[in-house]
Design a protein around this motif. Structure first.
Motif, PDB file in Angstrom:
ATOM      1  N   UNK A 118      -8.287  -2.482  -4.747  1.00 19.83           N
ATOM      2  CA  UNK A 118      -7.086  -1.969  -4.102  1.00 19.83           C
ATOM      3  C   UNK A 118      -6.430  -0.882  -4.945  1.00 19.83           C
ATOM      4  N   UNK A 119      -6.352  -1.133  -6.250  1.00 16.10           N
ATOM      5  CA  UNK A 119      -5.682  -0.217  -7.169  1.00 16.10           C
ATOM      6  C   UNK A 119      -6.371   1.148  -7.199  1.00 16.10           C
ATOM      7  N   UNK A 120      -7.691   1.161  -7.356  1.00 15.26           N
ATOM      8  CA  UNK A 120      -8.413   2.422  -7.440  1.00 15.26           C
ATOM      9  C   UNK A 120      -8.415   3.161  -6.109  1.00 15.26           C
ATOM     10  N   UNK A 121      -8.491   2.417  -5.007  1.00 16.10           N
ATOM     11  CA  UNK A 121      -8.460   3.071  -3.698  1.00 16.10           C
ATOM     12  C   UNK A 121      -7.103   3.726  -3.443  1.00 16.10           C
ATOM     13  N   UNK A 122      -6.042   3.173  -4.009  1.00 13.45           N
ATOM     14  CA  UNK A 122      -4.705   3.730  -3.806  1.00 13.45           C
ATOM     15  C   UNK A 122      -4.571   5.137  -4.371  1.00 13.45           C
ATOM     16  N   UNK A 123      -5.397   5.483  -5.355  1.00  8.00           N
ATOM     17  CA  UNK A 123      -5.298   6.807  -5.971  1.00  8.00           C
ATOM     18  C   UNK A 123      -5.838   7.914  -5.076  1.00  8.00           C
ATOM     19  N   UNK A 124      -6.386   7.556  -3.913  1.00  2.41           N
ATOM     20  CA  UNK A 124      -6.697   8.579  -2.925  1.00  2.41           C
ATOM     21  C   UNK A 124      -5.418   9.134  -2.306  1.00  2.41           C
TER      22      UNK A 124
ATOM     23  N   UNK B 153      -1.178   4.247   0.538  1.00  4.84           N
ATOM     24  CA  UNK B 153      -1.175   4.042  -0.906  1.00  4.84           C
ATOM     25  C   UNK B 153      -0.196   2.966  -1.330  1.00  4.84           C
ATOM     26  N   UNK B 154       0.968   2.932  -0.698  1.00  4.60           N
ATOM     27  CA  UNK B 154       1.972   1.911  -1.011  1.00  4.60           C
ATOM     28  C   UNK B 154       1.436   0.521  -0.704  1.00  4.60           C
TER      29      UNK B 154
ATOM     30  N   UNK C 237      -0.717  -4.658  -2.552  1.00  5.42           N
ATOM     31  CA  UNK C 237      -1.788  -5.649  -2.526  1.00  5.42           C
ATOM     32  C   UNK C 237      -2.381  -5.860  -3.902  1.00  5.42           C
ATOM     33  N   UNK C 238      -2.581  -4.771  -4.653  1.00  6.97           N
ATOM     34  CA  UNK C 238      -3.088  -4.887  -6.018  1.00  6.97           C
ATOM     35  C   UNK C 238      -2.114  -5.641  -6.908  1.00  6.97           C
ATOM     36  N   UNK C 239      -0.815  -5.379  -6.738  1.00  8.12           N
ATOM     37  CA  UNK C 239       0.198  -6.082  -7.531  1.00  8.12           C
ATOM     38  C   UNK C 239       0.163  -7.588  -7.278  1.00  8.12           C
TER      39      UNK C 239
ATOM     40  N   UNK D  24       6.970  11.489  -0.392  1.00 11.63           N
ATOM     41  CA  UNK D  24       6.748  11.628   1.049  1.00 11.63           C
ATOM     42  C   UNK D  24       6.155  10.340   1.625  1.00 11.63           C
ATOM     43  N   UNK D  25       7.010   9.376   1.919  1.00 12.00           N
ATOM     44  CA  UNK D  25       6.541   8.044   2.311  1.00 12.00           C
ATOM     45  C   UNK D  25       5.631   8.080   3.528  1.00 12.00           C
ATOM     46  N   UNK D  26       5.879   9.011   4.446  1.00  9.31           N
ATOM     47  CA  UNK D  26       5.045   9.052   5.648  1.00  9.31           C
ATOM     48  C   UNK D  26       3.599   9.394   5.322  1.00  9.31           C
ATOM     49  N   UNK D  27       3.370  10.054   4.177  1.00  7.49           N
ATOM     50  CA  UNK D  27       2.016  10.451   3.801  1.00  7.49           C
ATOM     51  C   UNK D  27       1.337   9.442   2.877  1.00  7.49           C
ATOM     52  N   UNK D  28       2.117   8.594   2.221  1.00  3.68           N
ATOM     53  CA  UNK D  28       1.517   7.690   1.239  1.00  3.68           C
ATOM     54  C   UNK D  28       1.692   6.218   1.603  1.00  3.68           C
ATOM     55  N   UNK D  29       1.963   5.943   2.885  1.00  2.78           N
ATOM     56  CA  UNK D  29       2.140   4.545   3.289  1.00  2.78           C
ATOM     57  C   UNK D  29       0.908   3.716   2.946  1.00  2.78           C
TER      58      UNK D  29
END
Length: 274
Positions: free
Chosen positions: A71-77, A137-138, A143-145, A130-135
């Protein structure tokens, strides 16, 4: 506490490094290589430990390292290093919730320390996002946390033996392998190989070994608070080494709040581990 502080230093650099070098690499492949390197380093130390404890370590490793790394590494996309760092500020709340599942009790000072650490870590790196673009990632970071918090408590309650870290890493690598094979596999560049070897041996291998060893020696509140100590350090490394920007005043104020929470927890929260 010394083990947790040393682990914080080991892990802080990984946010900026992943964001700048590994962001374009498939998450499953990066997670597998990173965990495999850590497993190869620590498996020799697993000899002589009873199998029941090894299986418990493997279960904790799948959650804390396998699922978390995917989850953590995928979030960096979707996120930069500093954005990923600020989103780990909720981890203490997840540690507290996981500890309650195992019967831990929290006094008012515990909640004060956790709240102060979360607020300080968020203030230290907060920027207009820009929350609309990184939802996506959030959600991936949260999930990783959750996985990292639950894995810490499982280790503290069910394993508490640093010799089992090799089994935890190996089980995590095996759990990640299907996701690696199912996705696109590409040959890492020389810079990516260096980054993966460093991440596998230092933040993942040594860092998480120090973290789980330290977790078994402090109370749940101190463990929750120390989860946020890495955030200002991660942003500082990103600022100095990877060119990311932060606002000096909020960063300084946030660091002071996190340090205050750590000091209060060390002074007031010397509770016994339930």
């Amino acid at each position: 506490m010394t083990y947790l502080l040393a682990a914080t230093v080991c892990m802080a650099l990984s946010f900026g490094l992943i964001g700048s070098v590994l962001a374009d690499m498939p998450a499953g492949e990066a997670a597998f290589i990173r965990l495999l390197v850590a497993a190869l380093v620590f498996l020799p130390f697993a000899r002589g430990v009873e199998w029941r404890k090894q299986w418990r370590a493997a279960l904790a490793g799948v959650v804390q390292f396998g699922a978390m790394h995917l989850l953590f590494l995928h979030a960096f996309r979707y996120l930069q290093g500093s954005e990923a760092a600020v989103l780990t500020a909720a981890t203490p709340a997840y540690v507290a919730l996981a500890a309650c599942m195992f019967g831990a009790r929290f006094r008012a000072v515990h909640l004060l320390c956790i709240t102060l650490a979360v607020a300080g870590a968020a203030l230290a790196v907060w920027q207009r996002l820009p929350w609309q673009d990184i939802l996506a990632g959030v959600l991936l970071m949260e999930g990783a946390n959750i996985c990292f918090a639950l894995g810490q408590v499982l280790w503290k309650r069910r394993v508490d033996d640093s010799r089992c870290m090799g089994s935890a890493y190996a089980a995590a690598a095996l759990a990640v392998l299907p996701f690696c094979l199912a996705g696109d596999i590409c040959m890492p560049t020389p810079h990516q190989w260096l980054a993966l070897l460093y991440l596998g041996t230092v933040p993942t291998g040594l860092g998480f070994w120090l973290w789980n060893r330290g977790a078994s020696r402090v109370g749940y509140t101190q463990l929750a608070v120390m989860n946020n100590a890495k955030i200002p350090a991660a942003v500082l490394f990103s600022l100095l080494l990877f060119g990311e920007k932060v606002s000096p005043l909020p960063f300084t104020a946030g660091c002071i709040m996190v340090l205050a929470a750590i000091c209060i927890s060390a002074w007031k929260c010397r509770e016994n581990t339930p």
